[in-house]
Write a protein that holds these residues in place. Structure first.
Motif, short mmCIF file in Angstrom:
data_model
loop_
_atom_site.label_atom_id
_atom_site.label_comp_id
_atom_site.label_asym_id
_atom_site.label_seq_id
_atom_site.Cartn_x
_atom_site.Cartn_y
_atom_site.Cartn_z
N SER A 22 7.31 -27.54 -46.17
CA SER A 22 6.86 -26.26 -45.63
C SER A 22 7.89 -25.19 -45.96
CB SER A 22 6.65 -26.34 -44.11
OG SER A 22 7.87 -26.64 -43.45
N LYS B 87 3.53 -20.35 -37.51
CA LYS B 87 2.12 -20.55 -37.91
C LYS B 87 1.84 -20.01 -39.31
CE LYS B 87 0.30 -16.34 -35.74
NZ LYS B 87 -0.24 -15.74 -36.96
N ARG C 254 -1.32 -23.50 -42.17
CA ARG C 254 -1.82 -24.52 -41.25
C ARG C 254 -3.33 -24.34 -41.01
NH1 ARG C 254 -0.02 -27.35 -36.32
NH2 ARG C 254 -1.80 -27.45 -34.91
N SER C 255 -3.73 -23.10 -40.74
CA SER C 255 -5.15 -22.84 -40.48
C SER C 255 -6.02 -23.17 -41.68
CB SER C 255 -5.34 -21.37 -40.07
OG SER C 255 -4.87 -20.51 -41.10
N GLU D 69 5.86 -34.51 -43.62
CA GLU D 69 7.02 -33.75 -44.07
C GLU D 69 8.29 -34.59 -43.97
OE1 GLU D 69 8.76 -29.21 -43.85
OE2 GLU D 69 7.24 -29.85 -42.42
N TYR E 215 2.46 -24.74 -46.54
CA TYR E 215 2.66 -26.16 -46.82
C TYR E 215 2.23 -26.46 -48.25
CZ TYR E 215 3.26 -26.82 -41.80
OH TYR E 215 3.72 -26.74 -40.50
N LEU F 163 1.38 -33.56 -39.62
CA LEU F 163 2.14 -32.69 -40.51
C LEU F 163 3.62 -33.05 -40.50
CD1 LEU F 163 0.62 -29.12 -39.93
CD2 LEU F 163 0.34 -30.58 -41.94
N ILE G 11 -5.31 -25.50 -44.00
CA ILE G 11 -5.39 -26.96 -44.12
C ILE G 11 -6.51 -27.49 -43.23
CG2 ILE G 11 -4.19 -29.15 -43.73
CD1 ILE G 11 -1.57 -27.70 -44.28
N ASN H 85 3.87 -20.60 -41.84
CA ASN H 85 4.49 -21.48 -42.83
C ASN H 85 3.48 -21.89 -43.89
OD1 ASN H 85 6.87 -21.34 -41.45
ND2 ASN H 85 6.98 -23.52 -40.94
N SER I 294 -7.66 -28.70 -34.95
CA SER I 294 -6.30 -28.34 -34.58
C SER I 294 -5.90 -29.06 -33.30
CB SER I 294 -6.20 -26.82 -34.39
OG SER I 294 -4.87 -26.44 -34.10
N ILE J 87 -5.26 -34.35 -45.49
CA ILE J 87 -4.31 -33.25 -45.68
C ILE J 87 -3.75 -33.26 -47.09
CG2 ILE J 87 -2.05 -32.37 -44.96
CD1 ILE J 87 -2.74 -33.32 -42.12
N SER K 142 -0.62 -31.64 -35.57
CA SER K 142 0.78 -31.21 -35.75
C SER K 142 1.68 -32.40 -35.99
CB SER K 142 1.25 -30.46 -34.50
OG SER K 142 0.49 -29.29 -34.28
#
Length: 479
Positions: A308, A317, A278-279, A301, A321, A297, A281, A319, A289, A265, A294
């Motif tokens: 984010s 969804k 997210r998609s 963070e 990053y 992430l 990444i 957001n 996924s 990531i 999650s």
């Protein structure tokens, strides 16, 4: 009692965190405090600095050490603090260990609060050790019946600390009286840190250092007095024995189990200046996924490696990053690809086109970490406002920071890094006009927009700066 009054250097910054810790000494109940933050961030130093006169017992977990080794360390520490000719025996388990600790604490005749400091707690809670359940019993059935204890639980694995301690669903549920998430130094704290070490650097030099290693105290300790930012970065990041030459290889592995996904990531985010959904990444990092993704992430963070940003009126969804850890970004951009060190190599690299691209991104990241200071410089620090990034659908226009204010005004912020006053050219002026028009068209806003520049030394006066720069902030304002 072990010597907990060893001389420590003065504490730089951390005023709010130190206040919380000191206030715990004044209450009429026992306090359970959780402190978490990434490696090298100064958690242990903070606790020892504030509580050096009150610590009655301290134990630090050892990475990947089995329970019998950890219990041996416990016994050694307890014997040192008891300071008696007869040393205690090694307990058979953690329940016995906490019984021994309770007996020792109960025998102390000192007035005021007594501090118990358990450091690197996740490492103490080894598989099948029963550590957490034993501590649960110790706190609920002994500590809470007293009013003279402060128990500090500290750990670098932020996600473990949050899940197992702060939001524990078992016996420790709602037992934490205070929790502190320790973040890297701000620019002002970095300046104070250097001042306490008699290091004098101008804002440009300090900004360069911050853009490379952030506000991580352990990294900043390597800065040598009398050397420029370029000289320090060269020796710390590129020399074979430099502190940060190989730090990246150990940083994530020491914080997370199965750190390969975390690293994937980080590497994906390092490739995209504007950040990733997210998609995206998942696509760039070639991951699946799901719940574990999650969780990773959240872990990154909470540890402060990524951040984010939520665009207005969008779902979670959507957001964006971004990688905000300065060292990780610098390592992946420069250190990793530099296989051998020639003294002075950074002086050469820092004049390259890739450096100019990196410095622009790194300066934006620096500014985004100091938004409140920017607001104060704009005299809107006390006004309610929200901030976010915005990107046009076709990515023909992007705005890295918009500040929406309660007075129906918007600051469209442009962050530009240069060693001299920044010059707005005719082509860049056209770009500014395009950005505002694209934003107005997409959002249908009729609010007043102030184009605001954040630079090192301000803008070079010309007709474009007079026409398009409504407000200015300089880096000195962020200190």
């Amino acid at each position: 009692m072990a010597n907990t009054k060893a001389l420590l250097r003065p504490l730089a910054g951390r005023q709010e965190e130190a206040r919380i810790l000191r206030e715990a000494l004044q209450t009429n109940r026992s306090e359970l405090i959780a402190v978490y933050g990434r490696r090298r961030i100064g958690k242990t130093f903070l606790i020892r600095s504030v509580y050096q006169a009150e610590i009655c017992f301290e134990l630090s977990g050892s990475l990947e050490a089995p329970m019998d080794v950890q219990l041996g360390h416990f016994t050694k520490q307890l014997g040192a603090f008891m300071d008696t000719p007869v040393k205690p025996g090694i307990p058979a388990n953690w329940s016995e260990a906490f019984d021994m600790l309770a007996a020792y604490l109960g025998s102390l005749k000192t007035k005021g609060k007594k501090v118990v400091f358990l450091d690197e707690l996740p490492w103490l809670d080894t598989m099948h050790s029963g550590f957490l359940s034993a501590f649960d019993y110790f706190w609920n059935n002994w500590c809470t019946k007293r009013n003279d204890l402060v128990v500090v639980l500290c750990g670098s694995a932020a996600s473990w600390m949050i899940k197992k301690i702060v939001y524990n669903k078992g016996g420790l549920h709602n037992r934490i009286t205070q929790h502190i998430r320790l973040l890297p130094f701000t620019l002002s704290e970095t300046k104070e840190f250097f001042s306490l070490r008699n290091i004098t650097l101008d804002p440009y030099q300090m900004a360069q250092i911050y853009m490379v290693m952030g506000g991580v105290p352990h990294y900043l300790e390597a800065i040598k007095r009398g050397k420029s930012a370029t000289q320090n970065i060269d020796s710390i990041c590129f020399a074979d024995q430099g502190l940060l030459r190989y730090e990246f290889e150990h940083l994530y592995q020491s914080l997370y189990q199965n750190a390969e996904i975390h690293l994937a990531i980080i590497r994906a985010l390092a490739t995209k200046r504007k950040g990733l959904l997210r998609s995206e990444i998942i696509q760039y990092a070639k991951l699946k996924s799901g719940g574990y993704f999650s969780q990773v992430l959240v872990e990154l963070e909470e540890s402060g490696f990524i951040a984010s940003y939520s665009p207005p009126n969008r779902k979670i969804k959507d957001n964006i990053y971004r990688l905000q850890d300065e060292y990780s970004l610098f390592y992946l951009k420069f250190i990793e690809s530099t296989k051998s060190h020639t003294p002075g190599i950074w002086a050469t690299l820092s004049g390259s086109p890739s450096w100019r691209a990196w410095s622009g991104y790194a300066f934006e990241a620096l500014c985004l970490k100091h938004i409140q200071k920017m607001k104060e410089a704009l005299q809107i620090g006390g006004m309610h406002s929200e901030q976010y990034a915005w990107y046009g659908k076709d990515e023909s226009a992007q705005i890295d920071l918009l500040i929406h204010r309660a007075d129906r005004c918007i600051n469209l912020c442009e962050m530009k890094f240069s060693a001299t006053p920044y010059e707005i050219t005719a082509s860049y002026a056209r770009e500014l006009v395009h950005k505002e028009q694209a934003y107005r068209s997409a959002t249908k806003t009729n609010q007043t927009i102030f184009t605001t520049f954040v630079t090192m030394y301000g803008l070079k006066p010309n007709k474009w700066s007079e026409q398009y720069a409504a407000q200015e902030v300089v880096v000195a304002d962020l200190f």
